[in-house]
Design a protein around this motif. Sequence first.
Motif, PDB file in Angstrom:
ATOM      1  N   LEU A  30     -81.773  76.587 -61.673  1.00  0.00           N
ATOM      2  CA  LEU A  30     -81.313  76.971 -60.334  1.00  0.00           C
ATOM      3  C   LEU A  30     -82.469  77.283 -59.381  1.00  0.00           C
ATOM      4  CD1 LEU A  30     -78.340  79.359 -61.232  1.00  0.00           C
ATOM      5  CD2 LEU A  30     -78.198  77.004 -60.366  1.00  0.00           C
ATOM      6  N   LEU A  31     -83.546  77.840 -59.882  1.00  0.00           N
ATOM      7  CA  LEU A  31     -84.646  78.320 -59.027  1.00  0.00           C
ATOM      8  C   LEU A  31     -85.103  77.331 -57.953  1.00  0.00           C
ATOM      9  CD1 LEU A  31     -86.847  80.335 -61.528  1.00  0.00           C
ATOM     10  CD2 LEU A  31     -85.749  81.207 -59.455  1.00  0.00           C
ATOM     11  N   PRO A  32     -85.355  76.070 -58.270  1.00  0.00           N
ATOM     12  CA  PRO A  32     -85.851  75.170 -57.228  1.00  0.00           C
ATOM     13  C   PRO A  32     -84.755  74.524 -56.365  1.00  0.00           C
ATOM     14  CG  PRO A  32     -85.862  74.037 -59.323  1.00  0.00           C
ATOM     15  CD  PRO A  32     -85.433  75.453 -59.597  1.00  0.00           C
ATOM     16  N   GLN A  33     -83.506  74.853 -56.614  1.00  0.00           N
ATOM     17  CA  GLN A  33     -82.425  74.185 -55.896  1.00  0.00           C
ATOM     18  C   GLN A  33     -82.321  74.686 -54.457  1.00  0.00           C
ATOM     19  OE1 GLN A  33     -80.980  71.591 -57.397  1.00  0.00           O
ATOM     20  NE2 GLN A  33     -82.320  72.148 -59.110  1.00  0.00           N
ATOM     21  N   PRO A  34     -82.122  73.786 -53.490  1.00  0.00           N
ATOM     22  CA  PRO A  34     -81.965  74.184 -52.088  1.00  0.00           C
ATOM     23  C   PRO A  34     -80.758  75.110 -51.932  1.00  0.00           C
ATOM     24  CG  PRO A  34     -82.231  71.806 -52.269  1.00  0.00           C
ATOM     25  CD  PRO A  34     -82.055  72.328 -53.662  1.00  0.00           C
ATOM     26  N   ALA A  61     -74.167  74.780 -51.438  1.00  0.00           N
ATOM     27  CA  ALA A  61     -75.421  74.962 -52.184  1.00  0.00           C
ATOM     28  C   ALA A  61     -75.122  75.335 -53.631  1.00  0.00           C
ATOM     29  CB  ALA A  61     -76.283  76.036 -51.519  1.00  0.00           C
ATOM     30  N   PHE A  62     -74.134  76.185 -53.850  1.00  0.00           N
ATOM     31  CA  PHE A  62     -73.702  76.564 -55.196  1.00  0.00           C
ATOM     32  C   PHE A  62     -73.256  75.328 -55.976  1.00  0.00           C
ATOM     33  CE2 PHE A  62     -69.872  77.437 -57.745  1.00  0.00           C
ATOM     34  CZ  PHE A  62     -70.392  78.279 -58.722  1.00  0.00           C
ATOM     35  N   GLU A  63     -72.397  74.516 -55.363  1.00  0.00           N
ATOM     36  CA  GLU A  63     -71.876  73.329 -56.035  1.00  0.00           C
ATOM     37  C   GLU A  63     -72.986  72.337 -56.372  1.00  0.00           C
ATOM     38  OE1 GLU A  63     -68.827  72.110 -53.304  1.00  0.00           O
ATOM     39  OE2 GLU A  63     -67.424  73.638 -54.039  1.00  0.00           O
ATOM     40  N   ARG A  64     -73.904  72.129 -55.445  1.00  0.00           N
ATOM     41  CA  ARG A  64     -75.027  71.221 -55.708  1.00  0.00           C
ATOM     42  C   ARG A  64     -75.928  71.764 -56.825  1.00  0.00           C
ATOM     43  NH1 ARG A  64     -75.071  70.910 -49.995  1.00  0.00           N
ATOM     44  NH2 ARG A  64     -76.743  72.436 -49.991  1.00  0.00           N
ATOM     45  N   ALA A  65     -76.185  73.063 -56.784  1.00  0.00           N
ATOM     46  CA  ALA A  65     -77.060  73.674 -57.789  1.00  0.00           C
ATOM     47  C   ALA A  65     -76.451  73.573 -59.181  1.00  0.00           C
ATOM     48  CB  ALA A  65     -77.334  75.132 -57.415  1.00  0.00           C
ATOM     49  N   PHE A  66     -75.153  73.820 -59.289  1.00  0.00           N
ATOM     50  CA  PHE A  66     -74.549  73.740 -60.619  1.00  0.00           C
ATOM     51  C   PHE A  66     -74.361  72.304 -61.085  1.00  0.00           C
ATOM     52  CE2 PHE A  66     -74.292  78.239 -60.621  1.00  0.00           C
ATOM     53  CZ  PHE A  66     -74.402  78.536 -61.980  1.00  0.00           C
ATOM     54  N   ALA A  68     -76.750  70.236 -60.699  1.00  0.00           N
ATOM     55  CA  ALA A  68     -78.074  70.073 -61.309  1.00  0.00           C
ATOM     56  C   ALA A  68     -78.107  70.715 -62.692  1.00  0.00           C
ATOM     57  CB  ALA A  68     -79.154  70.672 -60.409  1.00  0.00           C
ATOM     58  N   VAL A  69     -77.485  71.874 -62.833  1.00  0.00           N
ATOM     59  CA  VAL A  69     -77.424  72.527 -64.143  1.00  0.00           C
ATOM     60  C   VAL A  69     -76.722  71.609 -65.147  1.00  0.00           C
ATOM     61  CG1 VAL A  69     -76.391  74.449 -65.442  1.00  0.00           C
ATOM     62  CG2 VAL A  69     -77.544  74.887 -63.262  1.00  0.00           C
ATOM     63  N   LEU A  70     -75.625  71.008 -64.743  1.00  0.00           N
ATOM     64  CA  LEU A  70     -74.901  70.114 -65.658  1.00  0.00           C
ATOM     65  C   LEU A  70     -75.728  68.892 -66.039  1.00  0.00           C
ATOM     66  CD1 LEU A  70     -71.284  70.328 -64.225  1.00  0.00           C
ATOM     67  CD2 LEU A  70     -72.213  71.409 -66.297  1.00  0.00           C
ATOM     68  N   ARG A  71     -76.564  68.422 -65.118  1.00  0.00           N
ATOM     69  CA  ARG A  71     -77.439  67.282 -65.418  1.00  0.00           C
ATOM     70  C   ARG A  71     -78.603  67.679 -66.326  1.00  0.00           C
ATOM     71  NH1 ARG A  71     -77.031  66.584 -59.923  1.00  0.00           N
ATOM     72  NH2 ARG A  71     -79.160  67.331 -59.622  1.00  0.00           N
ATOM     73  N   GLU A  72     -79.184  68.858 -66.067  1.00  0.00           N
ATOM     74  CA  GLU A  72     -80.444  69.229 -66.705  1.00  0.00           C
ATOM     75  C   GLU A  72     -80.319  70.209 -67.870  1.00  0.00           C
ATOM     76  OE1 GLU A  72     -83.393  70.370 -63.785  1.00  0.00           O
ATOM     77  OE2 GLU A  72     -82.416  69.085 -62.286  1.00  0.00           O
ATOM     78  N   ALA A  73     -79.210  70.930 -67.949  1.00  0.00           N
ATOM     79  CA  ALA A  73     -79.094  71.968 -68.985  1.00  0.00           C
ATOM     80  C   ALA A  73     -77.649  72.171 -69.425  1.00  0.00           C
ATOM     81  CB  ALA A  73     -79.680  73.282 -68.460  1.00  0.00           C
TER      82      ALA A  73
END
Length: 95
Positions: A30-34, A61-66, A68-73
């Motif tokens: 989450l840290l680097p997510q806009p 921003a929450f939806e985009r960040a998560f 990324a979480v689903l893609r990366e972790a």
Amino acid sequence: MSFGFVAYHYPRPEHVEEFVGRCHRVRAVLLPQPGFLRAEVWVTPEGDAVVTTGEFASRQAFERAFAAVLREAAEAVVFDEREVRPRLVHTLLSR
């Protein structure tokens, strides 16, 4: 208006520290997510729940960040036998 969440997780006692590590893995993604503002990981004094909190600039921003979480972790957020009951998640809007 910012968007946030509070999530209660109930890992089995022998998996609490592992679960805390999983939560920190999610935070690292989450840290680097806009639009990400902050996230914290807490454990109740009794050690029976891990509580995560987060704040984002917007719901988008929450939806985009998560996403990324689903893609990366994804392995860090999967519910499995290491938890004794379902998670309880509340989303929040600042006022």
